[in-house]
Every structure is written in structure tokens, then in C-alpha cells.
Design a protein around this motif. Structure first.
Motif, PDB file in Angstrom:
ATOM      1  N   ASP A   4       0.842  -1.189   0.000  1.00 45.22           N
ATOM      2  CA  ASP A   4       0.000   0.000   0.000  1.00 45.22           C
ATOM      3  C   ASP A   4       0.878   1.240   0.000  1.00 45.22           C
ATOM      4  O   ASP A   4       1.762   1.403   0.853  1.00 45.22           O
ATOM      5  CB  ASP A   4      -0.902   0.003   1.236  1.00 45.22           C
ATOM      6  CG  ASP A   4      -1.917  -1.131   1.180  1.00 45.22           C
ATOM      7  OD1 ASP A   4      -2.198  -1.564   0.054  1.00 45.22           O
ATOM      8  OD2 ASP A   4      -2.387  -1.565   2.238  1.00 45.22           O
ATOM      9  N   ALA A   5       0.647   2.125  -0.954  1.00 46.23           N
ATOM     10  CA  ALA A   5       1.386   3.382  -1.008  1.00 46.23           C
ATOM     11  C   ALA A   5       0.791   4.348   0.009  1.00 46.23           C
ATOM     12  O   ALA A   5      -0.419   4.397   0.221  1.00 46.23           O
ATOM     13  CB  ALA A   5       1.326   3.973  -2.418  1.00 46.23           C
ATOM     14  N   ALA A   6       1.668   5.094   0.674  1.00 43.43           N
ATOM     15  CA  ALA A   6       1.201   6.072   1.657  1.00 43.43           C
ATOM     16  C   ALA A   6       0.478   7.199   0.939  1.00 43.43           C
ATOM     17  O   ALA A   6       0.925   7.687  -0.096  1.00 43.43           O
ATOM     18  CB  ALA A   6       2.390   6.607   2.450  1.00 43.43           C
ATOM     19  N   ARG A   7      -0.681   7.599   1.479  1.00 41.73           N
ATOM     20  CA  ARG A   7      -1.485   8.657   0.882  1.00 41.73           C
ATOM     21  C   ARG A   7      -1.765   9.740   1.916  1.00 41.73           C
ATOM     22  O   ARG A   7      -1.662   9.513   3.129  1.00 41.73           O
ATOM     23  CB  ARG A   7      -2.802   8.101   0.327  1.00 41.73           C
ATOM     24  CG  ARG A   7      -2.599   7.170  -0.860  1.00 41.73           C
ATOM     25  CD  ARG A   7      -3.930   6.686  -1.421  1.00 41.73           C
ATOM     26  NE  ARG A   7      -3.731   5.842  -2.592  1.00 41.73           N
ATOM     27  CZ  ARG A   7      -3.621   6.296  -3.830  1.00 41.73           C
ATOM     28  NH1 ARG A   7      -3.708   7.598  -4.058  1.00 41.73           N
ATOM     29  NH2 ARG A   7      -3.440   5.474  -4.848  1.00 41.73           N
ATOM     30  N   ARG A  73      -9.818  -0.059  -3.095  1.00 42.17           N
ATOM     31  CA  ARG A  73      -9.740   0.268  -4.525  1.00 42.17           C
ATOM     32  C   ARG A  73      -8.292   0.181  -5.018  1.00 42.17           C
ATOM     33  O   ARG A  73      -8.026  -0.299  -6.125  1.00 42.17           O
ATOM     34  CB  ARG A  73     -10.300   1.664  -4.754  1.00 42.17           C
ATOM     35  CG  ARG A  73     -10.455   2.016  -6.229  1.00 42.17           C
ATOM     36  CD  ARG A  73     -11.109   3.379  -6.408  1.00 42.17           C
ATOM     37  NE  ARG A  73     -12.500   3.363  -5.966  1.00 42.17           N
ATOM     38  CZ  ARG A  73     -12.928   3.940  -4.850  1.00 42.17           C
ATOM     39  NH1 ARG A  73     -12.082   4.595  -4.072  1.00 42.17           N
ATOM     40  NH2 ARG A  73     -14.201   3.889  -4.513  1.00 42.17           N
ATOM     41  N   ASP A  74      -7.342   0.638  -4.188  1.00 43.35           N
ATOM     42  CA  ASP A  74      -5.928   0.523  -4.577  1.00 43.35           C
ATOM     43  C   ASP A  74      -5.515  -0.938  -4.714  1.00 43.35           C
ATOM     44  O   ASP A  74      -4.783  -1.321  -5.636  1.00 43.35           O
ATOM     45  CB  ASP A  74      -5.044   1.221  -3.534  1.00 43.35           C
ATOM     46  CG  ASP A  74      -5.301   2.726  -3.505  1.00 43.35           C
ATOM     47  OD1 ASP A  74      -5.791   3.250  -4.529  1.00 43.35           O
ATOM     48  OD2 ASP A  74      -5.023   3.357  -2.472  1.00 43.35           O
ATOM     49  N   GLN A  75      -5.986  -1.773  -3.754  1.00 44.57           N
ATOM     50  CA  GLN A  75      -5.662  -3.199  -3.843  1.00 44.57           C
ATOM     51  C   GLN A  75      -6.263  -3.824  -5.094  1.00 44.57           C
ATOM     52  O   GLN A  75      -5.631  -4.650  -5.758  1.00 44.57           O
ATOM     53  CB  GLN A  75      -6.158  -3.924  -2.596  1.00 44.57           C
ATOM     54  CG  GLN A  75      -5.397  -3.544  -1.327  1.00 44.57           C
ATOM     55  CD  GLN A  75      -5.920  -4.266  -0.109  1.00 44.57           C
ATOM     56  OE1 GLN A  75      -6.864  -5.048  -0.212  1.00 44.57           O
ATOM     57  NE2 GLN A  75      -5.325  -4.018   1.047  1.00 44.57           N
ATOM     58  N   THR A 262     -10.873 -11.655  -6.697  1.00 42.65           N
ATOM     59  CA  THR A 262     -11.321 -10.346  -7.187  1.00 42.65           C
ATOM     60  C   THR A 262     -12.784 -10.107  -6.852  1.00 42.65           C
ATOM     61  O   THR A 262     -13.186  -9.007  -6.463  1.00 42.65           O
ATOM     62  CB  THR A 262     -11.106 -10.268  -8.705  1.00 42.65           C
ATOM     63  OG1 THR A 262      -9.731 -10.537  -8.993  1.00 42.65           O
ATOM     64  CG2 THR A 262     -11.463  -8.892  -9.223  1.00 42.65           C
ATOM     65  N   GLN A 263     -13.595 -11.183  -6.989  1.00 42.98           N
ATOM     66  CA  GLN A 263     -15.018 -11.050  -6.655  1.00 42.98           C
ATOM     67  C   GLN A 263     -15.202 -10.766  -5.170  1.00 42.98           C
ATOM     68  O   GLN A 263     -16.037  -9.938  -4.779  1.00 42.98           O
ATOM     69  CB  GLN A 263     -15.752 -12.345  -7.049  1.00 42.98           C
ATOM     70  CG  GLN A 263     -17.258 -12.263  -6.877  1.00 42.98           C
ATOM     71  CD  GLN A 263     -17.886 -11.264  -7.825  1.00 42.98           C
ATOM     72  OE1 GLN A 263     -17.368 -11.035  -8.903  1.00 42.98           O
ATOM     73  NE2 GLN A 263     -18.984 -10.659  -7.425  1.00 42.98           N
ATOM     74  N   GLU A 264     -14.399 -11.473  -4.340  1.00 40.75           N
ATOM     75  CA  GLU A 264     -14.483 -11.209  -2.902  1.00 40.75           C
ATOM     76  C   GLU A 264     -14.079  -9.769  -2.588  1.00 40.75           C
ATOM     77  O   GLU A 264     -14.734  -9.085  -1.787  1.00 40.75           O
ATOM     78  CB  GLU A 264     -13.577 -12.189  -2.156  1.00 40.75           C
ATOM     79  CG  GLU A 264     -14.070 -13.641  -2.216  1.00 40.75           C
ATOM     80  CD  GLU A 264     -13.103 -14.581  -1.524  1.00 40.75           C
ATOM     81  OE1 GLU A 264     -12.053 -14.092  -1.043  1.00 40.75           O
ATOM     82  OE2 GLU A 264     -13.392 -15.795  -1.452  1.00 40.75           O
TER      83      GLU A 264
END
Length: 364
Positions: A4-7, A73-75, A262-264
Motif C-alpha cells: 500500500d502506497a502512503a497517501r 480500490r488501490d488493492q 477479485t469477486q471477494e
């Protein structure tokens, strides 16, 4: 592995923050250079937003849901790339399988055609060999007949010679017979020579036919060897095809697992968005109720202020009227006192003050 990129921690910014340098250090929580209305930074805007939510009595659930939705959403964006690459690899494998299968089918068809041609050539060679053997047998029979006729002619010539020798005395009478016998012998010898030449030609034809038959047999053996090679290549292609199909099944299983994940993730994102929408709606309702209550309170306060202002105005007018009346009465009393001659009838200043107080005081 998805990192995860820091936001930025401000909900309306959410831009990616630069990673710490090689020397390490504490990662940032907000943007440094971004400015909003009034020149405020993201940290100041986030603090004001938090204070506003706290003032309204709301928790930070909506921000939490929004952050979770953003991370989810990022994942999903991170997973979408490998899934697309896996799909492209599956498409490439499918296309390669189709090409291998088409090549194998074409090779099998070519090998079958070559086998058919070789079989036709073999049948033609066998037919030519049978015809050559038939011609050879016929030539041998003709040669045997010619040899037999030559032998008979030689025997007849010998008999004629013996008869000529025996009939020396009857040479004149038998000369005609001797000439006929000689002519017959020459004809028989010529016929025998022609039959011998024919037999030699037949032998040459037989040798040529044998050479052609050997060549056809060699071609048939080569065709059979090529057919065996093609069959072996076809078996290898089938083995490769089975391996490719097994690999395709494995990739399809991986794709199904990735699609399930992806569905999960999509389901979790939808739940998070639904929760966020519910939280947002609740916040909006709370804000609307607070605004309505504030509007009602302001209207009530304005009404109270107007009522107090009206009451104060009325009270001031009444006091002004009473003060005017008291002043008028005081002036009248002063006039009356000034008009009196007897000093004993003049009032004391304290009495005048008491009288003025009594006149200016109004009952509550």
C-alpha cells in the motif's frame, strides 16, 4: 506482493506521498506543498474537518470507511494488472495450442497423403512388376519356341545334309531339294537370330523392370519410414498438446481463483461503499437536523429579541411620559411655591425630593 502506497490523510486530497529517503525517517501523513482556500495546508484542513465532525457530535466512521474504500480500490487496482497479465498469458497459450493443433493436423494430413501416394506408387510398381513378369514369361516362351524351332531346323538341315551326302549319286535330282533345305536352314537360322535378339531385348527389359521395381520398393520403404517419422512426430505433438492442455487447465484454475479473490474484493468494496453511503446519509441527516434546529433557534431568538425590543420601547416611552408628567407637576409645584408669600408654607428640599420620587415612581 501488493504494497500500500502512503497517501495524504486529508479525505479530499488522498494523493500519494513520497517514500522516505535512503536515510529513513518518519513517513509523512499529509502533503507538504498542496494549498487550499485561504492558503491552508492539508494538515490544517484535516484538523478543521476533525474539529467540525467533533463539534457536530459525529465520529470519524465516514472517514474510516472512505479510507478503507480507497485502500480496497488501490488493492483492486494492484490485483487487476496480474489478472490481466494472466488472462493475456492464457490467451497466448490458447493461441499457441490452436497453432500446434493446426500444425499437427496439417502434418498428419500431409503424412496420410504421402502414405496414400506411396501406396499408390507401390500398387503401380507391383502392377508394372506383374506385367513385366508376364512379358518375361511370354518372351521366355517365345525364346523356347524359337530355340525349339531352331533345333528342329538344325535337325532338319542335318537330315537334309545327310540325305545330300547319301544322295550324292542323285545329286542332280536332289539339287533342288538341297537348295530348298539350304534356304530353309538359312531362314531357320535367321529366325533363330531374330528370336535370340528378341530374347536379349526381353532380358534388357526385364533388367530395367527389375531396376524400376527396386527403385519403387526403395521409394515405398522411404515413404513408410517418412510415415513412421510423421506418426512419431504426431505422437510427440499429441504429448505436447496434452501437456499444454494440462498447463491450460492449471492456468484456468489459477484464473478462477484470482477471479474469486477479485469477486471477494469487489464484494468487500461494495459493502464498504454501502456502509460509507449509509454513514454519509446519516451524517447528512444529522447535519440537516442540526441546521434545522439552528434555524429554529435563531428564529426563536430573533422573535424573543424583537419582543424584548418592543417591550423595552414601550417601557421607555411610558417612562418618558411619566418623567414628562412629573416634570410638569414639579414645575407646577415650584410655581405654586414661588407664588406663596409666607415662608412657613415653603417645603423643605428633602420633602421636595421625596415628593418627586413618589411622583416618578410607577407601580410594577
Amino acid at each position: 506482493m501488493i504494497v500500500d502506497a502512503a497517501r495524504c490523510g486529508y479525505s479530499k486530497c488522498r494523493q500519494e506521498l513520497p517514500a522516505p529517503g535512503f536515510q529513513g525517517g518518519r513517513p509523512r501523513s499529509f502533503c507538504r506543498d498542496t494549498r487550499w482556500d485561504g492558503g491552508k495546508t492539508c494538515a490544517q484542513m484535516a484538523r478543521a474537518e476533525k474539529e467540525a465532525l467533533g463539534a457536530l457530535g459525529l465520529d470519524a466512521g465516514s472517514s474510516t470507511f472512505r479510507l478503507d474504500a480507497e485502500r480496497l480500490r488501490d488493492q483492486l487496482d494492484g490485483v487487476r494488472g496480474p489478472v490481466e497479465a494472466l488472462t493475456a498469458a492464457l490467451d497466448a497459450v490458447s493461441r499457441r495450442l490452436d497453432e500446434v493443433e493446426e500444425a499437427a493436423v496439417a502434418a498428419v494430413e500431409t503424412a496420410n497423403a504421402q502414405v496414400v501416394e506411396a501406396e499408390k506408387a507401390r500398387l503401380s510398381a507391383e502392377e508394372a512388376r506383374e506385367q513385366a513378369e508376364l512379358r518375361t514369361r511370354q518372351s521366355q516362351a517365345a525364346a523356347e519356341r524359337a530355340a525349339k524351332e531352331r533345333t528342329e531346323a538344325v535337325e532338319r538341315a542335318s537330315a537334309a545334309a545327310r540325305q545330300a551326302l547319301d544322295a550324292t549319286e542323285a545329286l542332280g535330282a536332289a539339287r533342288q531339294q538341297a537348295e530348298e533345305a539350304t534356304n530353309a536352314r538359312r531362314a531357320a537360322e535367321a529366325q533363330a537370330a531374330r528370336e535370340a535378339e528378341r530374347a536379349a531385348g526381353t532380358d534388357r527389359q526385364l533388367r530395367e523392370i527389375a531396376v524400376a521395381a527396386e527403385r519403387l520398393l526403395a521409394e515405398r520403404d522411404a515413404a513408410r519410414a517418412e510415415r513412421d517419422t510423421a506418426r512419431a512426430a504426431e505422437a510427440d505433438r499429441r504429448t505436447d498438446l496434452e501437456a499444454a492442455r494440462a498447463e491450460l487447465l492449471t492456468l484456468q484454475d489459477k484464473l478462477a481463483a484470482a477471479q474469486a479473490k477479485t469477486q471477494e474484493a469487489e464484494t468487500a468494496r461494495l459493502h464498504a461503499e454501502a456502509a460509507h453511503a449509509a454513514q454519509t446519509e446519516s451524517t447528512a441527516r444529522a447535519l440537516a437536523d442540526a441546521e434545522h434546529q439552528l434555524t429554529t433557534t435563531r428564529a426563536q431568538a430573533r422573535a424573543d429579541v424583537e419582543a424584548l425590543r418592543t417591550e423595552l420601547t414601550t417601557r421607555a416611552e411610558e417612562l418618558h411620559r411619566q418623567a414628562t408628567q412629573a416634570t410638569t407637576e414639579l414645575e407646577s409645584l415650584r410655581t405654586q411655591l414661588a407664588a406663596q408669600d409666607s415662608p412657613t408654607q415653603r417645603l423643605h428640599p428633602d420633602d421636595l425630593q421625596t415628593l418627586l420620587t413618589a411622583l416618578t415612581t410607577t407601580p410594577r
